[in-house]
Design an enzyme around this catalytic site. Structure first.
Site, mmCIF file in Angstrom:
data_model
loop_
_atom_site.group_PDB
_atom_site.id
_atom_site.type_symbol
_atom_site.label_atom_id
_atom_site.label_comp_id
_atom_site.label_asym_id
_atom_site.label_seq_id
_atom_site.Cartn_x
_atom_site.Cartn_y
_atom_site.Cartn_z
ATOM 1 N N VAL A 33 0.841 -1.203 0.000
ATOM 2 C CA VAL A 33 0.000 0.000 0.000
ATOM 3 C C VAL A 33 0.871 1.246 0.000
ATOM 4 O O VAL A 33 0.614 2.207 -0.727
ATOM 5 C CB VAL A 33 -0.951 -0.001 1.212
ATOM 6 C CG1 VAL A 33 -1.704 1.329 1.294
ATOM 7 C CG2 VAL A 33 -1.941 -1.156 1.108
ATOM 8 N N PRO A 58 10.886 0.245 9.169
ATOM 9 C CA PRO A 58 12.027 -0.656 9.325
ATOM 10 C C PRO A 58 12.350 -1.335 7.995
ATOM 11 O O PRO A 58 11.450 -1.628 7.199
ATOM 12 C CB PRO A 58 11.528 -1.682 10.355
ATOM 13 C CG PRO A 58 10.444 -0.965 11.100
ATOM 14 C CD PRO A 58 9.778 -0.079 10.082
ATOM 15 N N GLY A 60 11.205 -6.375 5.652
ATOM 16 C CA GLY A 60 9.869 -6.481 5.076
ATOM 17 C C GLY A 60 9.487 -5.389 4.106
ATOM 18 O O GLY A 60 8.311 -5.255 3.750
ATOM 19 N N ASP A 83 -7.021 2.009 5.074
ATOM 20 C CA ASP A 83 -8.062 1.025 5.374
ATOM 21 C C ASP A 83 -8.834 1.331 6.655
ATOM 22 O O ASP A 83 -9.488 0.451 7.213
ATOM 23 C CB ASP A 83 -7.460 -0.387 5.457
ATOM 24 C CG ASP A 83 -8.500 -1.468 5.155
ATOM 25 O OD1 ASP A 83 -9.431 -1.192 4.372
ATOM 26 O OD2 ASP A 83 -8.392 -2.580 5.709
#
Length: 255
Positions: free
Chosen positions: A33, A53, A56, A118
């Site tokens: 996103v 971070p 990921g 969201d």
């Protein structure tokens, strides 16, 4: 009184084209996103600061960092990140709802516009589904009700548009800039708008796409007498006064 006015239909959003060129926008999160949000911001020439971070990171986000397209901080969000008075907008796209709500509340305290991905109630604005063709941008919004539906509607609209409409609009933009140089005064504003509207209605989409700089210069000679020659008359170099508008209309271009 006999006059009819539009009925009020509440529940909508005020859809605007927000100019963030050279303005600082903070993005928190580095997933898929966030990648879409960052692309939208960079396309709008914003100065993007990203906090997330490194573990990921979405591949596209990592690419933006590697190419130094964003200012990157490899860590989690800190309240002090909002102390920069240059920040005009905050976008969050993280998986921790509680952390997102904290950021939202901090933004409200500092009166910074924010979008919490969201979570419609925690959004000052929504991202719609956007079709882009050069200077043309068309946004479809469902006001947070169904992002996927916005995407479907946007694709259907885009499929009905002429393939060269973006190029035609770019040419019209160039003509408008030239016209403002020819007639720069504020008092000329109404006439400029009316004359440009007549050009867009009278000339076809193909004419506008084929228009070259020399055609623009020739066409601008008809501004003073407030007349609109055809594309063919401009190419032939016919002077204002040697032709008359016959009332016919070509493709309608609404800018």
């Amino acid at each position: 009184m006999g006059e009819k006015f539009p009925e009020i239909e509440g529940g909508g959003s005020l859809i605007l084209a927000w100019q963030v060129r050279n303005k600082k926008v903070l993005v928190v999160g580095g997933g898929e996103v966030a990648a879409g949000r960052i692309l939208n911001l960079l396309n709008a020439d914003a100065k993007v600061t990203l906090i997330s971070p490194r573990d990921g990171l979405n591949p596209e986000v990592a690419h933006r960092i590697e190419q130094k397209q964003v200012e990157y901080h490899d860590r989690k969000f800190l309240p002090s990140d909002l102390d920069d008075p240059a920040i005009v907008m905050v976008l969050t796209a993280i998986d921790e709802p509680d952390d997102s709500t904290v950021i939202w509340k901090l933004c409200k305290e500092k009166r910074i516009a924010a979008n919490i991905a969201d979570v419609p109630p925690e959004c000052d604005f929504y991202f719609g589904s956007v079709h882009r063709d050069g200077p043309l941008q068309i946004m479809v919004s469902t006001n947070g009700n169904g992002p996927k539906m916005a995407n479907i509607v946007r694709r259907r609209i885009a499929a009905t548009l002429p393939p060269n409409i973006g190029e035609a609009i770019a040419k019209v933009g160039a003509l408008r800039r030239k016209l403002r140089a020819v007639a720069p005064g504020n008092e000329q504003g109404p006439k400029r708008m009316q004359w440009m509207s007549k050009v867009c209605v009278t000339w076809s989409l193909e004419d506008l796409c084929d228009m070259e700089e020399r055609d623009m210069d020739e066409l601008l000679q008809s501004y003073a007498p407030n007349q609109i020659p055809t594309f063919e008359q401009v190419r032939l170099g016919e002077q204002p006064g040697s032709w008359e508008f016959d009332g016919s209309f070509g493709w309608a271009c609404v800018i």
